[in-house]
Structures are given as C-alpha cells and as structure tokens.
Design an enzyme around this catalytic site. Structure first.
Site, mmCIF file in Angstrom:
data_model
loop_
_atom_site.group_PDB
_atom_site.id
_atom_site.type_symbol
_atom_site.label_atom_id
_atom_site.label_comp_id
_atom_site.label_asym_id
_atom_site.label_seq_id
_atom_site.Cartn_x
_atom_site.Cartn_y
_atom_site.Cartn_z
ATOM 1 N N GLY A 293 0.823 -1.197 0.000
ATOM 2 C CA GLY A 293 0.000 0.000 0.000
ATOM 3 C C GLY A 293 0.863 1.255 0.000
ATOM 4 O O GLY A 293 1.933 1.308 -0.617
ATOM 5 N N SER A 294 0.402 2.267 0.724
ATOM 6 C CA SER A 294 1.063 3.582 0.676
ATOM 7 C C SER A 294 2.440 3.603 1.319
ATOM 8 O O SER A 294 3.166 4.591 1.162
ATOM 9 C CB SER A 294 0.163 4.630 1.334
ATOM 10 N N THR A 295 2.811 2.554 2.061
ATOM 11 C CA THR A 295 4.169 2.536 2.616
ATOM 12 C C THR A 295 5.215 2.437 1.508
ATOM 13 O O THR A 295 6.407 2.647 1.753
ATOM 14 C CB THR A 295 4.359 1.360 3.593
ATOM 15 N N LEU A 296 4.795 2.144 0.269
ATOM 16 C CA LEU A 296 5.732 2.089 -0.850
ATOM 17 C C LEU A 296 5.968 3.472 -1.477
ATOM 18 O O LEU A 296 6.937 3.663 -2.213
ATOM 19 C CB LEU A 296 5.206 1.117 -1.913
ATOM 20 N N SER A 348 -0.835 11.278 1.311
ATOM 21 C CA SER A 348 -0.978 9.944 0.727
ATOM 22 C C SER A 348 -1.960 9.911 -0.439
ATOM 23 O O SER A 348 -2.894 9.107 -0.470
ATOM 24 C CB SER A 348 -1.421 8.944 1.812
#
Length: 652
Positions: A293-296, A348
């Site tokens: 998810g958005s941690t990338l 994000s």
C-alpha cells in the site's frame, strides 16, 4: 674306598646333569608358554582384559545456547537421561521387559520385541524423568543402560518464538534459527571409553570423561529481549483491540542495521510445539507476502527526486479525488486539487503517486525497487524466506505502473519493507540488516541507492506526514517522528480485491536523524478501524517510546509523561515511595533486587543489565525463589552461582 668314592661322584654328576636338564626344559617350556600367550593368544587375551576393565559408551554433546545481544538465554539445553539396550547382553528378554514395563509405561510385548532385536543398540525410551531413571538405575538390569542427553528449554516462553523455532527429539533444528544455525548449535555424538577398577567402578580416562570437545557453539543474536518483549506487548494489545488475524513488528537500530525486535502475534511457545498447527510457528515476517500500500510511496518519491524529474515543491493536480486512467478509476480519500510532491506523500494521494509513477516509468521504478531489495531474499540467516512478488517491468502496462506507485499489484514481506526503509534512514545507503552477531560474513562496500540529499528530503516529507498528514497517531511529544501509513486492500482468492485490509506503518525515530526504525503490520483488522494511521501507527509510537526509554535517550519530560500514561514498563514493581521504576533507571550497584513473583523474562533482563546470567531451575515462568536473597551483596561478575527457581504460572 677309592672305587666307592668314584661311583658317588658319577652319581652326583648325573643328578646334576639331570637337574640342569630338567630346569632347562622347564625354563624352555615357560618361554614357549609365554610366547604362546603373548604372541599367539596375546590379542585375544588382551581384548578379554580390555572388555573386563574398559567399556565403550556414547555421549551426546550439549547443543549450543541461543542468546540475545546482552547474553540473555533464549534457548538452552538441560541434562536429561534416556534409556537404551544392548540386546546381546540380555539373558532373559521377557523377564527384563516385565521389570521395565511399569517404569517406562510401555507394553511388555513391545519392550520384549525391542530387547530381542538382533542389534547391538536399540532405544527404549528417550528423555525420561528423573524418577524413572532412578528406578532403572536401582534395578541394575544387564544390557539396560542410561545415557545422558539434553532437552531443549526456552526460558522466556513465547518471546521471539517463531523466529527461534524449535528442535526435534534428537536435538536437530526443525524450524527457525534452530534450523538455520543447526550446523553451529548441534552437539556431536562421540563414543568414549571408560576404565573400570576391580569393583566395576567407572574411572574416566580424563577429567571430562571424553576424548574431544563435542559441545555445540553458542549463537548470539542482535535481538534485545527487553525491546522484543515491549514490541510483543504493544502488538498483542493492537491485534486484540482491532480483531486482526495476526500482527508483526520489527525494531531496527539504524546505525548498525541490527534487528532489536522480531515480534509476531498470536504468540508461539516453542516449549510446547507438539500438537500445534504449523501456522502458529510460521515466521510470517519473512514468509507472508502483503501488498505494501502507501508505505511504498516514499520510495517512488525518492526515485523521482533522484532522477531529477521533480522537486519537493513542484505541484501536481490530483483531479479532485477521482481520476480515470483508461477503463480504471483511481480515487483518493479526499478531493485534493493541486498538491506539492511533498504533500502527495504527506496526505498519501494515490492519484498524485500514480501520475509520478507514470512519469518515472515502469523500468526505472522496477530498477529502484530491485535496488531496495524487493523481489529477492534479504540474505539473513533464516531457515526460509519469501522473495516477494514483483513481475518484470516488461510485463507492466500503464495500469500496472500506476497501481504499483501506490503499493498495489506488488507483493513484499514485512522484512523487505524494513530493509527498504533502512536505506532511507541511512542517507540512501544500502545498509544490510543483521540478525546474528556470530558467523556474520563481512559486508561488501554498501551501494548508494539514493543520494544523501534525496534521502534527507524524503525523511523531511515523512516528518510532515506525521505532524500534519496521515500519521498523526505516531506523534511523540518532544521527539521528531517520521513515518508513512499503509492501508492496502487484500486480493481475493476468487480474483480482484476482497473486503480485507492490511494495515501498516513504518516509523523513523528521530525523524530528521533516525536512530531507530520501527515497522508494524496488522493483517485484516475488523473492529472499529482498518486504516494504517489509526491501527498500526499507535503500535510504532508505543514501541518507540519504550525503546527510547530503555536506552535512556528519551527526554526527561517525555519520560515523565510516559510513566504517567503507563507507557513505560515497570521492572520490579513500584519503589518504596510509590514512584514507577522505569527500565532506563540503573539498578542498585550494591545489593541484589527481590525477583520473587516476577516473570522470568523480566528477572533475566534485570540480571543481564547488571552483567550476570542466572542458573535457571524448574519449569514455569515466575520466579519462586532466588539465591542470593534480596538485599544481599551482588556476586562477583563471572560468578555463575546466581540461581533462580521457577514455579508454574499463566503464560503472558
């Protein structure tokens, strides 16, 4: 008279000759007999004598200990006896079986079958209790022998259970680090020769009774059992609160790359692995594939900056929260209009990230992901590790590139995610994670994935994401925190995406110049919330506070606030005046603390901080008795006389 005298002389001479001849023949006979005994029959008689006074027995070496970075024992071997038979030495197998059956709780027929085997060695029962061993010793049954072995004990119960793994009955590593370090830990089996005197008492040939060193070597990990325990506690609370199926947390020391905590929940206690489902001991942090998810997104932004395509302040139009790309609709949680590159990360935005990903292009994005370690094992000494799931860039279309830009359509492990964030924390340098302090190959000169300037710029964006964006729940008053949330919809077995989510947060503390990296993931939270900023970020905050407090680098005002909020863990209960003793406070240098009633892992931590490792006696998880007693002077460093006795208690 002369004639008579001559006859007497002849007779005397004859007698002398006969006597000499007799003695010569006797002497020759003795020599012949001695030659026969020593030369012809010598080897046979020597073997009979050796068998009478010497016996061959075998002994298994102790398996090495697994220790944390401070010497706290995470896995150890304790002496225990097993019983075996040499069937050729048994005069009456049935009678012997009848004597042994009630002691070993085995059927008489089955024991008799083993005792009649045409072999020189047969196991009867492994790792029997002391009472059974004592009864067998008293019976003095011919052909029945006791041999010392070692049983594996994990004194801290479930602490780091899936990581450590467990061993089988023969002492071979079956899972986890017990398996991957089996070559170093395993004790060898050797046959030793024992001398016996006329009474049959054993006389060892040397002080140790063995001809070689057969013990396994210890393995010291980078794990800190105190940080590990705090990470597990915070994770257990969050998984329970939000009804997640499982959760994982990694804590990493940025300067060294040392993994300080490898936490997973539900817990697994390797002391009782038999009968448990393999899913309980599965090392999910290294094996389970999740969509990040958005941690990338921070890595996408870093690649865009590194390639010079954008600057942090450059604007991107985010389509007011809804953007059609071919036949697909990409949405944001809010109707953002124009955002800077910094705010695309802070708030994000999926749409802003997708546009940046398309500008970067599939091939360049894939190359950066590969350089960060996605799509391949980290190289840590693990018994098994997943490669993740990232298709070659040549197979990506525009939708694939856009989706990967906000962390969907690619699969990574939590371990790989932590490895990638370590690059940002280490000024863009490809710094390797470390899990063991022993048997570590020298690392090659680290590569520079991103420039220090780019890494610093992205870290500033991550600080803004915590201060003003989606990561506000990770804030620590008085401490700069940088981090990124992730909320990824999980793929459905039937195709497409289902209703489950994977919630994550990666945090850097302090955010501007990271000392610690904390990554937390909760899988399929079902209660109240499922967003990473609300579910996983508080786990990172709590673990970061306790880690900073433990290492004594949390500001005093934050330390006091943490104590008031019960975020710092007591170590030994309240002081006499009611104040909470924080783990960062030193112990008395003169007297031994009262450990009675304390969880074993907490007692071991206290003693380890003073440089002493106790001898542990008994089963259970709570200290029932200690020696020296509380208030007595500390034993000298290196003195192994500190002993704690355990009692049974509930597993935490």
């Amino acid at each position: 008279m002369q004639v008579g005298t001559g006859k007497m002389k002849d007779t005397s001479r004859r007698r002398l000759v006969i006597g000499l001849a007799f003695f010569l023949l006797a002497w020759l006979g003795l020599w012949l007999r001695a030659g026969w005994v020593q030369v012809v029959k010598g080897p046979q008689y020597s073997e009979l004598a050796r068998r009478q006074h010497l016996s061959a027995e075998f002994e298994r070496g102790r398996r090495g200990n697994i220790l944390d970075r401070n010497g706290v024992v995470l896995a150890k071997s304790i002496p225990i006896e097993s019983v075996y038979t040499r069937p050729l030495e048994i005069p009456d197998a049935w009678q012997t079986a009848q004597v042994l059956a009630p002691i070993l709780d085995e059927p008489v027929k089955e024991l008799a079958r083993k005792l009649r085997a045409k072999k020189n060695f047969v196991w009867l029962s492994r790792q029997i209790d002391d009472r059974a061993a004592s009864r067998i010793r008293q019976k003095k049954l011919p052909g029945i022998h006791l041999v010392p072995e070692y049983a594996r004990l994990y004194p801290n119960g479930h602490v780091a259970g899936p990581l450590i793994g467990f061993v089988g009955l023969d002492g071979e590593g079956l899972e986890g680090l017990e398996r991957s370090f089996d070559g170093e830990l395993v004790g060898r089996t050797a046959e030793i020769v024992l001398a016996r005197d006329a009474s049959g008492r054993k006389l060892y040939l040397d002080a140790e009774g063995r001809e070689m060193d057969i013990d396994g070597r210890d393995v010291r990990l980078t794990i800190d059992v105190q940080v590990q325990a705090e990470a597990e506690s915070a994770l257990a609370r969050a998984v329970t609160q939000y009804g997640a199926t499982w959760g994982g947390c990694l804590v990493i020391d940025v300067p060294s790359g040392d993994i300080l905590a490898w936490a997973s929940y539900p817990f697994f206690n390797p002391n009782v692995y038999r009968g448990k489902s393999p899913s309980r001991w599965r090392n999910r942090l290294a094996l389970d594939i999740i969509e990040p998810g958005s941690t990338l997104k921070p890595f996408l932004i870093a690649a865009v900056l590194q390639e010079g395509l954008r600057r942090p302040a450059d604007p991107i139009f985010c389509e007011n929260g809804r953007w059609r790309l071919h036949s697909n609709i990409i949405r944001d949680t809010h109707a953002y209009g124009e955002l800077s590159v910094t705010d695309v990360l802070s708030f994000s935005s999926n749409i802003g990230s997708a546009k940046l990903g398309l500008e970067l292009g599939a091939e360049r994005f894939w190359n950066y992901m590969n350089a960060l370690g996605f799509g391949r094992p980290t190289g840590l000494p693990l018994s098994a590790e997943s490669r993740g799931l990232i298709r070659p860039s040549a197979q990506w279309n525009e939708i694939d590139t856009a989706s990967a830009s906000f962390g969907q359509g690619v699969g990574v492990t939590v371990l790989q995610l932590a490895q990638a964030y370590l690059v940002l924390a280490a000024d863009g340098q490809d710094r390797r994670l470390r899990l063991a302090q022993t048997s570590v190959s020298p690392q090659a000169e680290p590569r520079q994935v991103f420039s220090p300037e780019v890494a610093k710029a992205v870290r500033a964006m991550l600080v803004r994401a915590v201060e003003q964006g989606t990561g506000k729940s990770a804030q620590i008053p008085g401490v700069s925190v940088g981090g990124k949330t992730g909320t990824a919809q999980k793929a459905s077995p039937e195709g497409g995406y289902g209703s489950g989510y994977s919630s994550s947060f990666a945090g850097l503390v302090p955010g501007d110049n990271p000392r610690y990296l904390v990554v937390a993931v909760l899988d399929e939270p079902t209660k109240e919330q499922y967003y990473g900023g609300l579910v996983a970020a508080p786990v990172v905050r709590d673990v970061a506070i306790k880690t900073l407090a433990y290492y004594g680098i949390l500001p005093d005002e934050v330390l006091a606030a943490a104590a008031a909020m019960s975020l710092a863990t007591p170590v030994g209960g309240p002081a006499a005046d009611g104040r909470v003793m924080l783990v960062s406070k030193p112990l008395s240098a003169d007297t031994v603390p009262d450990l009675r009633g304390m969880e074993l892992r907490r007692a071991v931590e206290i003693l380890a901080r003073s440089g002493r490792i106790p001898q542990i006696i008994g089963d259970g998880s709570v200290v029932a008795k200690q020696l020296p007693a509380a208030g007595k002077p500390w034993p000298a460093l290196g003195d192994d006389s500190f002993t704690v006795w355990l009692s049974q208690a509930r597993e935490s």
